[in-house]
Enzyme design. Structure first.
Site, PDB file in Angstrom:
ATOM      1  N   TYR A  23       9.365  18.946  10.749  1.00 36.50           N
ATOM      2  CA  TYR A  23      10.741  19.523  10.783  1.00 36.50           C
ATOM      3  C   TYR A  23      11.711  18.380  11.132  1.00 36.50           C
ATOM      4  CZ  TYR A  23      14.901  22.198  12.402  1.00 36.50           C
ATOM      5  OH  TYR A  23      16.141  22.836  12.592  1.00 36.50           O
ATOM      6  N   LYS A  47      14.458  16.692   8.659  1.00 31.61           N
ATOM      7  CA  LYS A  47      15.893  16.581   8.895  1.00 31.61           C
ATOM      8  C   LYS A  47      16.707  15.201   8.911  1.00 31.61           C
ATOM      9  CE  LYS A  47      16.879  21.135   9.588  1.00 31.61           C
ATOM     10  NZ  LYS A  47      17.506  22.000   8.606  1.00 31.61           N
TER      11      LYS A  47
HETATM   12  N1  LIG Z   1      18.667  27.974  15.675  1.00 30.83           N
HETATM   13  C1  LIG Z   1      18.561  26.813  16.274  1.00 30.83           C
HETATM   14  O1  LIG Z   1      18.617  26.543  17.385  1.00 30.83           O
HETATM   15  C2  LIG Z   1      18.832  25.614  15.191  1.00 30.83           C
HETATM   16  C3  LIG Z   1      19.022  24.385  15.606  1.00 30.83           C
HETATM   17  C4  LIG Z   1      19.163  23.191  15.016  1.00 30.83           C
HETATM   18  C5  LIG Z   1      19.555  23.341  13.676  1.00 30.83           C
HETATM   19  N2  LIG Z   1      19.098  24.430  13.323  1.00 30.83           N
HETATM   20  C6  LIG Z   1      19.348  24.882  11.720  1.00 30.83           C
HETATM   21  O2  LIG Z   1      20.218  25.812  11.409  1.00 30.83           O
HETATM   22  C7  LIG Z   1      19.715  26.436  10.010  1.00 30.83           C
HETATM   23  C8  LIG Z   1      19.662  27.901  10.143  1.00 30.83           C
HETATM   24  O3  LIG Z   1      18.816  28.137  11.191  1.00 30.83           O
HETATM   25  P1  LIG Z   1      18.472  29.542  11.879  1.00 30.83           P
HETATM   26  O4  LIG Z   1      18.179  29.342  13.444  1.00 30.83           O
HETATM   27  O5  LIG Z   1      19.529  30.563  11.170  1.00 30.83           O
HETATM   28  O6  LIG Z   1      16.918  29.954  11.348  1.00 30.83           O
HETATM   29  P2  LIG Z   1      16.349  31.237  10.715  1.00 30.83           P
HETATM   30  O7  LIG Z   1      16.841  32.656  11.736  1.00 30.83           O
HETATM   31  O8  LIG Z   1      14.638  31.097  10.849  1.00 30.83           O
HETATM   32  O9  LIG Z   1      16.740  31.598   9.239  1.00 30.83           O
HETATM   33  C9  LIG Z   1      16.414  30.800   8.360  1.00 30.83           C
HETATM   34  C10 LIG Z   1      16.784  31.181   7.005  1.00 30.83           C
HETATM   35  O10 LIG Z   1      16.276  30.280   5.900  1.00 30.83           O
HETATM   36  C11 LIG Z   1      15.903  31.077   4.988  1.00 30.83           C
HETATM   37  N3  LIG Z   1      14.678  30.195   4.168  1.00 30.83           N
HETATM   38  C12 LIG Z   1      13.652  29.714   4.831  1.00 30.83           C
HETATM   39  N4  LIG Z   1      12.871  29.333   3.564  1.00 30.83           N
HETATM   40  C13 LIG Z   1      13.666  29.452   2.582  1.00 30.83           C
HETATM   41  C14 LIG Z   1      13.409  29.245   1.097  1.00 30.83           C
HETATM   42  N5  LIG Z   1      12.366  28.476   0.596  1.00 30.83           N
HETATM   43  N6  LIG Z   1      14.316  29.671   0.210  1.00 30.83           N
HETATM   44  C15 LIG Z   1      15.431  30.335   0.858  1.00 30.83           C
HETATM   45  N7  LIG Z   1      15.695  30.606   1.897  1.00 30.83           N
HETATM   46  C16 LIG Z   1      14.758  30.257   2.932  1.00 30.83           C
HETATM   47  C17 LIG Z   1      15.238  32.207   5.666  1.00 30.83           C
HETATM   48  O11 LIG Z   1      14.847  33.103   4.658  1.00 30.83           O
HETATM   49  P3  LIG Z   1      13.929  34.260   4.760  1.00 30.83           P
HETATM   50  O12 LIG Z   1      14.400  35.518   5.700  1.00 30.83           O
HETATM   51  O13 LIG Z   1      13.565  34.671   3.444  1.00 30.83           O
HETATM   52  O14 LIG Z   1      12.492  33.735   5.465  1.00 30.83           O
HETATM   53  C18 LIG Z   1      16.265  32.450   6.808  1.00 30.83           C
HETATM   54  O15 LIG Z   1      17.388  33.223   5.863  1.00 30.83           O
HETATM   55  C19 LIG Z   1      18.485  25.494   9.707  1.00 30.83           C
HETATM   56  O16 LIG Z   1      18.678  24.505   8.634  1.00 30.83           O
HETATM   57  C20 LIG Z   1      17.869  25.100  10.826  1.00 30.83           C
HETATM   58  O17 LIG Z   1      16.976  23.878  10.740  1.00 30.83           O
HETATM   59  C21 LIG Z   1      18.842  25.866  13.839  1.00 30.83           C
END
Ligand SMILES: NC(=O)c1ccc[n+]([C@@H]2O[C@H](COP(=O)([O-])OP(=O)(O)OC[C@H]3O[C@@H](n4cnc5c(N)ncnc54)[C@H](OP(=O)(O)O)[C@@H]3O)[C@@H](O)[C@H]2O)c1
Length: 232
Positions: free
Chosen positions: A155, A159
């Site tokens: 990961y 990134k």
């Molecule tokens: N949450 C945090 O603390 C945090 C911190 C730093 C950065 N981020 C970044 O923020 C962004 C959103 O994260 P989140 O926390 O909302 O994550 P999340 O709740 O795990 O949601 C991830 C989303 O990405 C989708 N996804 C995964 N693989 C995919 C693919 N091949 N094609 C299309 N959609 C796909 C998932 O769809 P499905 O439902 O189909 O799996 C889901 O809608 C990410 O880029 C993550 O790296 C998050």
């Protein structure tokens, strides 16, 4: 004509929150989800409150899916104002870099790095038709080379590479009116962030939405958190 935005991974977590906030601001939002049903289900409540949301099936790890989604969007709008590359996956956080297998690296890079690049390529013709386009790559300080440790190797590497995609796109689009930036949302309460994360969805989406709507258009090629430029 309302502004338009496409958000990947829009069926839950930060992606869905960005859909909510941008649609509240009057955007026609394309909520892209790899499973259409999941996308449709996620936006029911938003539509009931009057939001203009179209669901697009888009698996960012599949080139054919990316091309088909771009064609679907192009049939519905003449230009796209905003692309938010949000979809991502997280490998096992405590896995050692020595134990990280090639298959894991390929899957995580395909989703978190190559996917955003290909989605940007596919939607570029539509973004170029708008006077002030914006591409926002949702990254993470886990990908910061300055701060990188041993956390979630695949990961974190993906990134860091996504941040390089941001720099490449921003440089290649200089002078063409399209701003490209990376953003870290902070540690947010989502499926990925877990329930002990300190940030709300609304706070996590704040800088993404600011970059999509109100940030200076000449702010490009940067990595931001809380509306401030941070080191790579
Ligand atoms: N949450 C945090 O603390 C945090 C911190 C730093 C950065 N981020 C970044 O923020 C962004 C959103 O994260 P989140 O926390 O909302 O994550 P999340 O709740 O795990 O949601 C991830 C989303 O990405 C989708 N996804 C995964 N693989 C995919 C693919 N091949 N094609 C299309 N959609 C796909 C998932 O769809 P499905 O439902 O189909 O799996 C889901 O809608 C990410 O880029 C993550 O790296 C998050």
């Amino acid at each position: 004509m309302p502004k338009s935005a496409l958000i990947t991974g829009a069926n839950r977590g930060l992606g869905l929150e960005v859909v909510r906030q941008l649609s509240q601001q009057g955007f026609h939002v394309f909520a892209a989800a790899r499973r259409r049903e999941a996308g449709e289900k996620a936006v029911v409540v938003l539509r009931e409150s009057g939001a203009k949301v179209s669901v697009v099936e888009l698996d960012v790890a599949q080139e054919t899916s990316i091309r088909a989604a771009a064609q679907t969007v192009a049939r519905q709008i003449a230009h796209l104002d905003v692309l938010v590359n949000n979809a991502a996956i997280l490998d096992e956080e405590s896995r050692s870099v020595f134990a990280t297998e090639a298959a894991t690296m390929r899957e995580v890079l395909a989703t978190n790095t190559i996917g955003p690049l290909l989605v940007a390529q596919a939607l570029l013709p539509l973004l170029k038709k708008c006077p002030a386009g914006r591409i926002i790559n949702v990254s993470s300080t886990a990908g910061s080379l300055n701060e990188m440790g041993t956390y979630a190797p695949a990961y974190s590497i993906s990134k860091a590479a996504l941040n390089a995609v941001t720099r490449q796109l921003a440089s290649a689009l200089k002078g063409q009116g399209i701003a490209v930036n990376s953003v870290c949302p902070g540690w947010v309460r989502t499926d990925m962030g877990g329930r002990h994360a300190p940030r709300s969805l609304a706070k996590g989406a704040e800088t993404i939405v600011w970059l999509a709507t109100a940030a200076p258009q000449n702010l490009t090629g940067q990595f931001l958190r809380d509306r401030k430029v941070i080191p790579w």
